[in-house]
Motif scaffolding. Structure first.
Motif, short mmCIF file in Angstrom:
data_model
loop_
_atom_site.label_atom_id
_atom_site.label_comp_id
_atom_site.label_asym_id
_atom_site.label_seq_id
_atom_site.Cartn_x
_atom_site.Cartn_y
_atom_site.Cartn_z
N LEU A 19 0.83 -1.20 0.00
CA LEU A 19 0.00 0.00 0.00
C LEU A 19 0.86 1.26 0.00
CD1 LEU A 19 -2.73 -1.11 2.56
CD2 LEU A 19 -2.97 -0.94 0.08
N ARG A 20 1.98 1.22 0.75
CA ARG A 20 2.89 2.36 0.79
C ARG A 20 3.48 2.63 -0.60
NH1 ARG A 20 6.08 0.57 4.49
NH2 ARG A 20 5.10 1.60 6.25
N GLN A 21 3.80 1.57 -1.32
CA GLN A 21 4.34 1.73 -2.67
C GLN A 21 3.31 2.37 -3.59
OE1 GLN A 21 5.40 -2.30 -3.58
NE2 GLN A 21 7.41 -2.18 -2.58
N GLN A 22 2.06 1.96 -3.46
CA GLN A 22 1.01 2.53 -4.30
C GLN A 22 0.81 4.01 -3.99
OE1 GLN A 22 0.83 0.28 -6.62
NE2 GLN A 22 -1.37 -0.09 -6.60
N ILE A 23 0.88 4.37 -2.73
CA ILE A 23 0.72 5.77 -2.33
C ILE A 23 1.89 6.59 -2.86
CG2 ILE A 23 0.73 7.34 -0.34
CD1 ILE A 23 -0.84 5.16 1.18
N ALA A 24 3.12 6.07 -2.70
CA ALA A 24 4.31 6.79 -3.16
C ALA A 24 4.28 6.99 -4.67
CB ALA A 24 5.58 6.04 -2.74
N ALA A 25 3.71 6.03 -5.40
CA ALA A 25 3.65 6.12 -6.86
C ALA A 25 2.53 7.03 -7.34
CB ALA A 25 3.48 4.73 -7.45
N GLY A 26 1.71 7.52 -6.41
CA GLY A 26 0.63 8.42 -6.79
C GLY A 26 -0.63 7.71 -7.24
N HIS A 27 -0.70 6.39 -7.02
CA HIS A 27 -1.89 5.65 -7.40
C HIS A 27 -3.11 6.17 -6.64
CE1 HIS A 27 -4.16 2.25 -8.98
NE2 HIS A 27 -4.54 1.94 -7.75
N TRP A 28 -2.88 6.52 -5.38
CA TRP A 28 -3.90 7.21 -4.58
C TRP A 28 -3.27 8.54 -4.15
CZ3 TRP A 28 -3.20 1.98 -2.29
CH2 TRP A 28 -4.09 1.05 -2.86
N PRO A 29 -3.64 9.64 -4.76
CA PRO A 29 -2.99 10.92 -4.47
C PRO A 29 -3.35 11.46 -3.10
CG PRO A 29 -4.86 11.25 -5.91
CD PRO A 29 -4.69 9.76 -5.77
N GLY A 31 -5.01 13.43 -0.42
CA GLY A 31 -6.39 13.89 -0.39
C GLY A 31 -7.36 12.87 -0.93
N GLY A 32 -6.83 11.86 -1.63
CA GLY A 32 -7.68 10.83 -2.19
C GLY A 32 -8.07 9.78 -1.17
N LYS A 33 -9.12 9.09 -1.47
CA LYS A 33 -9.65 8.06 -0.57
C LYS A 33 -9.21 6.68 -1.03
CE LYS A 33 -14.06 6.17 1.08
NZ LYS A 33 -15.53 6.31 1.00
N LEU A 34 -8.76 5.87 -0.09
CA LEU A 34 -8.39 4.49 -0.41
C LEU A 34 -9.65 3.65 -0.61
CD1 LEU A 34 -5.61 5.48 0.67
CD2 LEU A 34 -5.35 3.24 1.72
N PRO A 35 -9.54 2.57 -1.37
CA PRO A 35 -10.67 1.65 -1.46
C PRO A 35 -11.01 1.09 -0.08
CG PRO A 35 -9.04 1.19 -3.16
CD PRO A 35 -8.42 2.18 -2.22
N ARG A 56 -3.50 0.70 9.86
CA ARG A 56 -3.11 1.30 11.14
C ARG A 56 -1.62 1.64 11.13
NH1 ARG A 56 -5.21 -2.42 14.89
NH2 ARG A 56 -7.17 -1.30 14.67
N ALA A 57 -0.81 0.77 10.54
CA ALA A 57 0.63 1.04 10.45
C ALA A 57 0.89 2.26 9.56
CB ALA A 57 1.36 -0.18 9.89
N LEU A 58 0.15 2.37 8.46
CA LEU A 58 0.32 3.53 7.58
C LEU A 58 -0.12 4.81 8.27
CD1 LEU A 58 -0.87 2.20 4.10
CD2 LEU A 58 1.43 2.28 5.04
N ALA A 59 -1.16 4.73 9.08
CA ALA A 59 -1.60 5.91 9.83
C ALA A 59 -0.53 6.32 10.83
CB ALA A 59 -2.92 5.61 10.54
N GLY A 60 0.10 5.33 11.47
CA GLY A 60 1.16 5.62 12.42
C GLY A 60 2.37 6.26 11.76
N ALA A 61 2.58 5.94 10.47
CA ALA A 61 3.69 6.52 9.71
C ALA A 61 3.34 7.88 9.12
CB ALA A 61 4.12 5.57 8.60
N GLY A 62 2.10 8.33 9.36
CA GLY A 62 1.70 9.64 8.87
C GLY A 62 1.33 9.67 7.40
N LEU A 63 0.98 8.52 6.82
CA LEU A 63 0.63 8.46 5.39
C LEU A 63 -0.86 8.57 5.14
CD1 LEU A 63 3.06 5.64 4.20
CD2 LEU A 63 3.25 8.08 3.76
N VAL A 64 -1.66 8.00 6.03
CA VAL A 64 -3.11 8.03 5.85
C VAL A 64 -3.78 8.44 7.16
CG1 VAL A 64 -3.01 6.18 4.11
CG2 VAL A 64 -3.46 5.60 6.50
N VAL A 74 -5.50 9.53 2.04
CA VAL A 74 -4.06 9.75 1.97
C VAL A 74 -3.75 11.18 2.40
CG1 VAL A 74 -2.05 9.79 0.45
CG2 VAL A 74 -3.84 8.09 0.08
N ILE A 75 -2.77 11.34 3.30
CA ILE A 75 -2.39 12.68 3.75
C ILE A 75 -0.92 13.00 3.44
CG2 ILE A 75 -4.14 12.76 5.55
CD1 ILE A 75 -1.94 12.11 7.59
N ALA A 76 -0.14 12.00 3.00
CA ALA A 76 1.27 12.24 2.65
C ALA A 76 1.75 11.08 1.79
CB ALA A 76 2.14 12.37 3.89
N THR A 77 2.77 11.35 0.97
CA THR A 77 3.33 10.29 0.13
C THR A 77 4.60 9.69 0.70
OG1 THR A 77 4.53 11.93 -1.18
CG2 THR A 77 2.34 11.28 -1.97
#
Length: 230
Positions: A19-29, A31-35, A56-64, A74-77
């Motif tokens: 999921l982190r890779q998809q976010i970093a690649a801009g698959h979910w920009p 401000g965008g909503k994850l499935p 939950r892990a991604l939220a802890g990393a400040g990504l979602v 998504v709040i950060a890439t």
């Protein structure tokens, strides 16, 4: 780009990484909503509970960030850098400047708040620093930091103590390098003994101004050496 099923190994870690890779690649920009969890679980080939833990892990990393009733957005890439990581990347001189503020204040508080047990710990740490003179630079630095740790502990402020603990690994590495580069202990094996003795005496005597002044002078001198060796 489909996510693809995962291999059987630590599934939560794999799911979070995918999921982190998809976010970093801009698959979910941003401000965008994850499935939804069900969709993600189907695409990844795992259960919803695994997806939930990965999010939950991604939220802890400040990504979602989950929004109640709306989904996960998504709040950060790039993951937010935690404090220990940031300290590890910082220049030792920058850390030392902050250390000065933390520890000088701790010395003032220690002079006000020291207990008989604190005084005993300070004297023991001073003896330990003197005993370490005969050893190598790393052992001497460890003994020096132990004395400074005892000063901070005598302040009886857990926030100051936690801050100093976070600084310790960077400080230790910088001080060991400093001694190696300057050869300071080749000429003065017990370098700093007089000032550290004065510091312990000032705290023991309950003299906060003297304790702060002695420690500030000692730290400023070391900081200048660190800057000169950089």
């Amino acid at each position: 780009m489909p996510l693809g099923p995962l291999r059987p190994s630590p599934l939560v870690e794999q799911a979070a990484q995918r999921l982190r890779q998809q976010i970093a690649a801009g698959h979910w920009p941003v401000g965008g909503k994850l499935p939804g969890e069900t969709t993600l679980a189907k695409e990844l080939g795992v259960g919803r509970s695994t997806v939930r833990e990965a999010l939950r892990a991604l939220a802890g990393a400040g990504l979602v960030r989950p929004r109640h009733g709306a989904g996960v957005f998504v709040i950060a890439t790039e993951p937010a850098e935690d404090w220990p990581t940031r300290l590890g990347r910082a220049a030792v001189t920058d850390v030392y400047e902050v250390r000065m503020g933390v520890e000088v204040q701790a010395a003032r508080l220690a002079a006000h708040r020291r207990t008989p047990e604190d005084v005993s710990a300070l004297r023991a740490a001073l003896d330990g620093r003197r005993a370490a003179v005969a050893g190598d630079d790393a052992g001497f630095v460890d003994a020096d930091i132990a004395l400074h740790t005892a000063v901070v502990a005598a302040a009886h402020n857990p926030v100051l103590a936690d801050l100093f603990t976070e600084f310790t690994p960077v400080l230790r590495e910088g001080l060991v390098t400093l001694l190696s580069l300057t050869g300071l202990r080749e000429h003065t094996p017990d370098t700093g003994d007089a000032t550290h003795t004065a510091l312990v005496r000032a705290i023991t005597a309950g003299d906060p101004d003297r304790a702060a002044a002695v420690l500030l002078g000692e730290l400023e001198e070391t900081l200048q050496l660190l800057r000169g060796s950089g």
